[in-house]
Design an enzyme around this catalytic site. Sequence first.
Site, short mmCIF file in Angstrom:
data_model
loop_
_atom_site.label_atom_id
_atom_site.label_comp_id
_atom_site.label_asym_id
_atom_site.label_seq_id
_atom_site.Cartn_x
_atom_site.Cartn_y
_atom_site.Cartn_z
N ASP A 266 46.53 36.28 40.64
CA ASP A 266 46.32 37.65 41.07
C ASP A 266 46.80 38.66 40.03
OD1 ASP A 266 45.76 39.64 43.27
OD2 ASP A 266 47.91 40.00 43.02
N GLU A 303 42.57 37.23 37.80
CA GLU A 303 42.06 38.55 38.15
C GLU A 303 42.62 39.51 37.12
OE1 GLU A 303 42.13 41.90 41.70
OE2 GLU A 303 43.83 40.55 41.42
#
Length: 615
Positions: A266, A303
């Site tokens: 993330d 990400e």
Amino acid sequence: MNEVNTRKRTLGVNFNINGLANAVLWAPDAEHVEILLIFQNIKIPLVREEYGYWILETDLLSPEDQYWFVLNGVKSLADPASLSQPEGVHGPSKAIDLNAYKWTDTNWKNIPLKEFITYELHTGTFTPNGTFASMEAKLDYLVDLGITAVELMPVSQFSGERNWGYDGVFPFCVQHSYGGAQALQHLVNVCHQKGLAVILDVVYNHIGPEGNCLGEFAPYFTDKYSTPWGKAINFDDAWCDGVRLFFIENALMWFRDFHIDALRMDAVHAIKDFSPVHILQEIKQQVDFLEQESGRCHYLIVELDLNDTRFINTVDKGGYGMNAQWVDEFHHALRVSSGQEKSGYYSDFNGIQSLAKAYRDAYVYDGAYSDHRKKKFGIKAKENTGEQFVVFSQNHDHVGNRMLGERTSELVSFDMQKLMAGAVLASPYLPMLFMGEEYSETGRFQYFVSHTDTELAEAVRKGRKKEFQAFHMAGEAPDPMGVEAFEKSKLHWDLIEKPPHNTMLAYYKKLIEIRKNQSALSVLNRKDLDVECFENKEVIILRRQHRIQEVIGLMNFSNKPQDVHVAVYSPVWHKLIASSDVLWNGSEDLPETLSGEITLVLPAQSFTLYTNQYE
């Protein structure tokens, strides 16, 4: 300590082949450390080692026993590397033997990354029961759809039983309400039996707010940097070696002990690290060592809100070695192309012109001036392959971070949904679906949490309201603490049997089948690609080629029919799919074959594929 052992987990409580418990805790400032065995009501002191580590080997602690670590005889805290928190983030830890699970996936071989067709899902809302066990009943559905990789949103233990997962506070611990560690191992095992790879979303850029006790033990955080979610994790300040080992071991655990095939990491742009070897690069190095020992293949997907190839370039090219990255810009360009509003960061995108550039260059901004950012942004990604980029028409962020959580199905027409699906699956990149989009799920996916701290809960409410001010949204956001937001976000599986949802599901199946079977689409060669953009018509013509096969993608984003002419000759062009066909609830059937050059009137909001040969 501070040396990585790729063969086994060393932090926290683990069990050796003789059944003895080994406890390792990093607490450099502690004067005295004990482990409190709750059932026996006894304390056992740990022995101090170098670099602030404390160790113990004992036969008094068994699997399933609950325990606390006690610092300086005063403070009882859960294990930072806890594997189970049956009473939640404020309760004691429970010892687990990760080696007790009997795997049957010995013959499993990870799917080549280029073949990933990913399905992102949230465990708690994917099924009515919201558990790993109930998810297993839906795996055949995903296989039939054509999915090759299942991506789980974060499962690390968070406060309460409702959360997206990005508020996890025990990175090694599997959320108890989902079923815990062994249930996750069983899910992965079943996925592999059915030919599905498993991607796990992990968060290495921050730790959630409630129940976060890491700072009580050691300098896990630094004041040198800040993040939108609180204190930055200490990857390069004093005592950072212990922090780095903690997260490296975490990544290795998921691969080694849970047989996870890939990690989706993330928001890595929020990881601050100016060490000579970036933490992502070091994780990659250790994963490489693990692969050499195990013979299994694993991927690291990030990400990344930066158009910076340093993250996905190999180490020998000065990169961090990540295998792939999410490309939000493809989503942004596609969204604006579909006629949706251009507020916030979407204001930087010019519809099909930006989408055509995303097809061609992966990054829309690769050195150009971004008015939203007020600076030049990005670098070119000419040498990076198609399998290094993940694209999508929606995901948890771009649905759930809308104020009301509306899905694409609520924002655009049925025809436009089909066009957007085709735009993703015809791309030279790795496609990803968000749960429910394949049958045009109408229920919203909203932001939800279940913090027990009332001040924190109110802060979350105010933070959400402030966030939407940038998008000039009127009205009130749903209460993220309310159970309604969670319940409304669950999929409505009964829809797949009803029109038009059953038609959309069949359409997605056909698109995925075409992508897999047509080499001009399945071979992710960015070099053999050409794209033309006709802004006045809102039409994109995408040409992809592999050897002698060519596939022509015709996309009409406008609200009226448009004439198109493709000056590429073939004796016969065969229709692969046309979203405007009556079969797909369209208004008219396009020709099954064409001769010579392609000349057509494209129906409004339509996606069409022709090929010069079948394979």
